[in-house]
Design a protein around this motif. Structure first.
Motif, PDB file in Angstrom:
ATOM      1  N   ARG A 150      -7.350  -0.989   9.894  1.00 46.64           N
ATOM      2  CA  ARG A 150      -6.840  -0.433  11.162  1.00 46.64           C
ATOM      3  C   ARG A 150      -5.322  -0.539  11.221  1.00 46.64           C
ATOM      4  NH1 ARG A 150     -11.591  -3.078  12.982  1.00 46.64           N
ATOM      5  NH2 ARG A 150     -13.158  -1.557  13.655  1.00 46.64           N
ATOM      6  N   ASP A 151      -4.782  -1.649  10.714  1.00 46.77           N
ATOM      7  CA  ASP A 151      -3.324  -1.786  10.667  1.00 46.77           C
ATOM      8  C   ASP A 151      -2.697  -0.723   9.776  1.00 46.77           C
ATOM      9  OD1 ASP A 151      -3.372  -3.940  12.375  1.00 46.77           O
ATOM     10  OD2 ASP A 151      -3.277  -5.449  10.775  1.00 46.77           O
ATOM     11  N   PHE A 152      -3.378  -0.418   8.669  1.00 49.29           N
ATOM     12  CA  PHE A 152      -2.820   0.563   7.742  1.00 49.29           C
ATOM     13  C   PHE A 152      -2.860   1.985   8.306  1.00 49.29           C
ATOM     14  CE2 PHE A 152      -3.678  -2.606   4.238  1.00 49.29           C
ATOM     15  CZ  PHE A 152      -2.334  -2.829   3.978  1.00 49.29           C
ATOM     16  N   THR A 153      -3.672   2.228   9.334  1.00 48.28           N
ATOM     17  CA  THR A 153      -3.652   3.566   9.945  1.00 48.28           C
ATOM     18  C   THR A 153      -2.278   3.884  10.516  1.00 48.28           C
ATOM     19  OG1 THR A 153      -4.455   2.755  12.093  1.00 48.28           O
ATOM     20  CG2 THR A 153      -6.113   3.475  10.489  1.00 48.28           C
ATOM     21  N   HIS A 154      -1.502   2.834  10.828  1.00 53.50           N
ATOM     22  CA  HIS A 154      -0.149   3.064  11.360  1.00 53.50           C
ATOM     23  C   HIS A 154       0.809   3.578  10.290  1.00 53.50           C
ATOM     24  CE1 HIS A 154      -1.479   1.209  15.034  1.00 53.50           C
ATOM     25  NE2 HIS A 154      -1.712   0.048  14.444  1.00 53.50           N
ATOM     26  N   HIS A 155       0.369   3.553   9.042  1.00 51.15           N
ATOM     27  CA  HIS A 155       1.214   4.031   7.944  1.00 51.15           C
ATOM     28  C   HIS A 155       0.762   5.393   7.421  1.00 51.15           C
ATOM     29  CE1 HIS A 155       3.349   0.226   7.699  1.00 51.15           C
ATOM     30  NE2 HIS A 155       2.181  -0.408   7.706  1.00 51.15           N
ATOM     31  N   LEU A 156      -0.191   6.014   8.095  1.00 53.04           N
ATOM     32  CA  LEU A 156      -0.665   7.320   7.627  1.00 53.04           C
ATOM     33  C   LEU A 156       0.450   8.357   7.606  1.00 53.04           C
ATOM     34  CD1 LEU A 156      -4.149   7.513   9.399  1.00 53.04           C
ATOM     35  CD2 LEU A 156      -3.740   7.407   6.928  1.00 53.04           C
ATOM     36  N   ASP A 157       1.459   8.182   8.464  1.00 51.94           N
ATOM     37  CA  ASP A 157       2.557   9.149   8.478  1.00 51.94           C
ATOM     38  C   ASP A 157       3.430   9.056   7.230  1.00 51.94           C
ATOM     39  OD1 ASP A 157       3.744   6.725   9.026  1.00 51.94           O
ATOM     40  OD2 ASP A 157       4.863   7.412  10.780  1.00 51.94           O
ATOM     41  N   LYS A 158       3.220   8.022   6.414  1.00 48.98           N
ATOM     42  CA  LYS A 158       3.954   7.911   5.145  1.00 48.98           C
ATOM     43  C   LYS A 158       3.320   8.758   4.041  1.00 48.98           C
ATOM     44  CE  LYS A 158       5.936   3.280   5.785  1.00 48.98           C
ATOM     45  NZ  LYS A 158       5.582   3.046   7.186  1.00 48.98           N
ATOM     46  N   THR A 161       2.028  15.320   3.978  1.00 51.48           N
ATOM     47  CA  THR A 161       1.380  15.998   5.101  1.00 51.48           C
ATOM     48  C   THR A 161      -0.004  16.516   4.749  1.00 51.48           C
ATOM     49  OG1 THR A 161       3.562  16.644   5.916  1.00 51.48           O
ATOM     50  CG2 THR A 161       1.667  17.839   6.795  1.00 51.48           C
ATOM     51  N   ALA A 162      -0.163  17.039   3.549  1.00 50.74           N
ATOM     52  CA  ALA A 162      -1.448  17.625   3.151  1.00 50.74           C
ATOM     53  C   ALA A 162      -2.571  16.598   3.053  1.00 50.74           C
ATOM     54  CB  ALA A 162      -1.288  18.339   1.806  1.00 50.74           C
ATOM     55  N   ASP A 163      -2.223  15.310   2.937  1.00 44.91           N
ATOM     56  CA  ASP A 163      -3.245  14.267   2.775  1.00 44.91           C
ATOM     57  C   ASP A 163      -3.606  13.575   4.084  1.00 44.91           C
ATOM     58  OD1 ASP A 163      -3.705  14.062  -0.210  1.00 44.91           O
ATOM     59  OD2 ASP A 163      -1.529  13.779  -0.169  1.00 44.91           O
ATOM     60  N   ARG A 164      -2.815  13.777   5.131  1.00 37.72           N
ATOM     61  CA  ARG A 164      -2.965  12.925   6.315  1.00 37.72           C
ATOM     62  C   ARG A 164      -4.278  13.136   7.053  1.00 37.72           C
ATOM     63  NH1 ARG A 164       3.169  13.743   8.701  1.00 37.72           N
ATOM     64  NH2 ARG A 164       4.238  12.882   6.863  1.00 37.72           N
ATOM     65  N   ASP A 165      -4.666  14.354   7.287  1.00 37.61           N
ATOM     66  CA  ASP A 165      -5.871  14.604   8.094  1.00 37.61           C
ATOM     67  C   ASP A 165      -7.122  14.070   7.409  1.00 37.61           C
ATOM     68  OD1 ASP A 165      -4.375  15.752  10.071  1.00 37.61           O
ATOM     69  OD2 ASP A 165      -4.820  17.830   9.496  1.00 37.61           O
ATOM     70  N   ASN A 166      -7.273  14.371   6.116  1.00 41.65           N
ATOM     71  CA  ASN A 166      -8.443  13.872   5.388  1.00 41.65           C
ATOM     72  C   ASN A 166      -8.464  12.350   5.351  1.00 41.65           C
ATOM     73  OD1 ASN A 166      -9.700  16.300   4.773  1.00 41.65           O
ATOM     74  ND2 ASN A 166      -8.555  16.581   2.870  1.00 41.65           N
ATOM     75  N   ALA A 167      -7.286  11.749   5.165  1.00 42.25           N
ATOM     76  CA  ALA A 167      -7.213  10.291   5.128  1.00 42.25           C
ATOM     77  C   ALA A 167      -7.599   9.691   6.474  1.00 42.25           C
ATOM     78  CB  ALA A 167      -5.809   9.851   4.729  1.00 42.25           C
ATOM     79  N   SER A 271      -0.979   0.404   1.386  1.00 35.77           N
ATOM     80  CA  SER A 271      -0.322  -0.903   1.325  1.00 35.77           C
ATOM     81  C   SER A 271       0.912  -0.852   0.431  1.00 35.77           C
ATOM     82  CB  SER A 271      -1.299  -1.982   0.841  1.00 35.77           C
ATOM     83  OG  SER A 271      -1.667  -1.773  -0.501  1.00 35.77           O
ATOM     84  N   ARG A 272       0.857  -0.042  -0.616  1.00 36.87           N
ATOM     85  CA  ARG A 272       2.027   0.092  -1.476  1.00 36.87           C
ATOM     86  C   ARG A 272       3.129   0.895  -0.794  1.00 36.87           C
ATOM     87  NH1 ARG A 272      -0.330   0.724  -7.673  1.00 36.87           N
ATOM     88  NH2 ARG A 272      -1.507  -1.233  -7.658  1.00 36.87           N
ATOM     89  N   LEU A 273       2.745   1.889  -0.028  1.00 37.52           N
ATOM     90  CA  LEU A 273       3.739   2.649   0.732  1.00 37.52           C
ATOM     91  C   LEU A 273       4.408   1.792   1.798  1.00 37.52           C
ATOM     92  CD1 LEU A 273       1.876   6.054   1.206  1.00 37.52           C
ATOM     93  CD2 LEU A 273       3.954   5.674  -0.143  1.00 37.52           C
ATOM     94  N   ALA A 274       3.656   0.801   2.308  1.00 43.50           N
ATOM     95  CA  ALA A 274       4.208  -0.073   3.344  1.00 43.50           C
ATOM     96  C   ALA A 274       5.318  -0.951   2.795  1.00 43.50           C
ATOM     97  CB  ALA A 274       3.096  -0.927   3.958  1.00 43.50           C
ATOM     98  N   GLY A 275       5.338  -1.134   1.456  1.00 40.00           N
ATOM     99  CA  GLY A 275       6.473  -1.804   0.843  1.00 40.00           C
ATOM    100  C   GLY A 275       6.242  -3.268   0.574  1.00 40.00           C
ATOM    101  N   PRO A 276       7.140  -3.881  -0.213  1.00 40.89           N
ATOM    102  CA  PRO A 276       7.039  -5.293  -0.554  1.00 40.89           C
ATOM    103  C   PRO A 276       7.396  -6.172   0.625  1.00 40.89           C
ATOM    104  CG  PRO A 276       9.090  -4.404  -1.375  1.00 40.89           C
ATOM    105  CD  PRO A 276       8.327  -3.249  -0.783  1.00 40.89           C
ATOM    106  N   VAL A 277       7.146  -7.479   0.470  1.00 38.72           N
ATOM    107  CA  VAL A 277       7.499  -8.430   1.511  1.00 38.72           C
ATOM    108  C   VAL A 277       9.003  -8.480   1.711  1.00 38.72           C
ATOM    109  CG1 VAL A 277       7.423 -10.875   2.136  1.00 38.72           C
ATOM    110  CG2 VAL A 277       5.441  -9.799   1.058  1.00 38.72           C
ATOM    111  N   SER A 278       9.748  -8.354   0.638  1.00 38.48           N
ATOM    112  CA  SER A 278      11.197  -8.453   0.705  1.00 38.48           C
ATOM    113  C   SER A 278      11.824  -7.417  -0.203  1.00 38.48           C
ATOM    114  CB  SER A 278      11.654  -9.856   0.278  1.00 38.48           C
ATOM    115  OG  SER A 278      13.048  -9.909   0.104  1.00 38.48           O
ATOM    116  N   ASP A 279      13.041  -7.015   0.149  1.00 33.41           N
ATOM    117  CA  ASP A 279      13.760  -6.074  -0.710  1.00 33.41           C
ATOM    118  C   ASP A 279      14.391  -6.775  -1.916  1.00 33.41           C
ATOM    119  OD1 ASP A 279      13.174  -3.925   0.914  1.00 33.41           O
ATOM    120  OD2 ASP A 279      14.949  -4.210   2.155  1.00 33.41           O
ATOM    121  N   HIS A 280      14.420  -8.118  -1.875  1.00 27.17           N
ATOM    122  CA  HIS A 280      15.076  -8.860  -2.940  1.00 27.17           C
ATOM    123  C   HIS A 280      14.096  -9.875  -3.501  1.00 27.17           C
ATOM    124  CE1 HIS A 280      18.845  -7.040  -1.678  1.00 27.17           C
ATOM    125  NE2 HIS A 280      18.539  -7.377  -0.451  1.00 27.17           N
TER     126      HIS A 280
END
Length: 305
Positions: A150-158, A161-167, A271-280
């Motif tokens: 459910r938390d990852f649904t907030h990243h669907l906009d990442k 566009t063609a994948d968002r509705d099916n996802a 989860s990978r699109l959401a990015g790492p814990v830190s940039d460094h």
């Protein structure tokens, strides 16, 4: 695993003193993306060599960590190849390092080996069957994978566009089903196993463990162990993993598995699109999202047929 919280030899030596060990040598681990992990060569009583692992947790706090440590202790007692946390002289299995929760564990034998074939897939399937059959009566409540999804649904906009509705439809459908009650690992990728002489010697990183349908856990493993670089299924490996799983007396709901495969692929793409814990960080950092974009699209196409 990657290191987001570097530690000096002096800091590590002070950590080990709490457990009755001396520091001999150490290096930062290079696999994984969530926490800071140090592989330590320690010395115990009578200068006995003691291989150890220190994990500093970048996102979990002490209360959130507690049920996972309880789980590891229980699984170790059931003779699964998992490391159980060590306790300090005062009996604590959690400490604070650089202001963050940390755990010291024995370093089990073996090493990371990312090669894959049908025999290794058979071993993975058999190990998952053992895990899913483990006794969980004394488990403390674990976070829900459904909540993570459910938390990852907030990243669907990442997503493109063609994948968002099916996802969105796929996640909505999956989340509408009641969760299962089987203990699952939730993250059985190749970097979470150690191998010794061609045999699995350790199952690591239970910090995505929860209770849900075993087919979801199988889907996570199949999406890493049984696809090629283009995201296509390698049938021989998939057959080996599932046959070994069933060979341990476990059943598989094929319909649920077919739905879980694109869901699990989408979960790790997001989860990978959401990015790492830190940039460094020292080490691996974030993994390539496109790997799971390819797997997701292949799995979704097969599910829709």
């Amino acid at each position: 695993m990657s290191v987001y919280t570097p530690l000096s030899p002096t800091q590590l030596a002070k950590v080990l003193e709490q457990f009755g060990f001396q520091l001999r040598d150490y290096h930062a681990a290079s696999h994984g993306i969530e926490n800071s992990t140090f592989l330590i060569d320690g010395l115990g009583k009578h200068d006995q060599p003691c291989p150890l692992v220190l994990t500093v947790f970048e996102s979990l706090d002490h209360p959130a960590l507690t049920p996972y440590l309880t789980l590891l202790k229980q699984l170790a007692k059931q003779h699964l190849p998992v490391p159980a946390p060590l306790a300090t002289a005062s009996g604590n299995d959690q400490i604070t390092v650089a202001g963050k929760p940390a755990v010291l564990m024995p370093r089990l034998p073996g090493r990371h080996d990312f090669s894959v074939d049908a025999d290794r897939c058979r071993q993975v399937g058999a190990l998952l069957a053992r895990l899913h059959a483990s006794h969980t009566e004394q488990l403390q409540p674990l976070p829900s994978e459904r909540a993570r999804l459910r938390d990852f649904t907030h990243h669907l906009d990442k997503l493109p566009t063609a994948d968002r509705d099916n996802a969105a439809r796929l996640l909505h459908r999956w989340l509408a089903h009641p969760a299962g009650t089987t203990l699952i690992h939730g993250d059985l990728f190749r970097d979470n196993l150690l191998w010794d002489n061609g045999e699995i010697s350790a199952l690591l990183d239970f910090y995505n463990a929860c209770q849900d349908h075993p087919e979801y856990d199988l889907a996570v493993a199949l999406n890493d162990w049984c696809v090629d670089a283009r995201g296509h299924v390698v049938a021989e490996r998939e057959h080996a993993l599932l046959s070994a799983y069933r060979g341990q007396g476990r059943s598989v709901d094929t319909r649920r598995l077919n739905e879980a495969l694109p869901v699990a692929a989408l979960r790790f793409w997001l989860s990978r699109l959401a990015g790492p814990v830190s940039d460094h960080s020292e080490g691996q950092g974030s993994k390539n999202p496109e790997e799971f974009a390819r797997i997701y699209r292949q799995r979704l196409e097969a599910f829709a047929v």
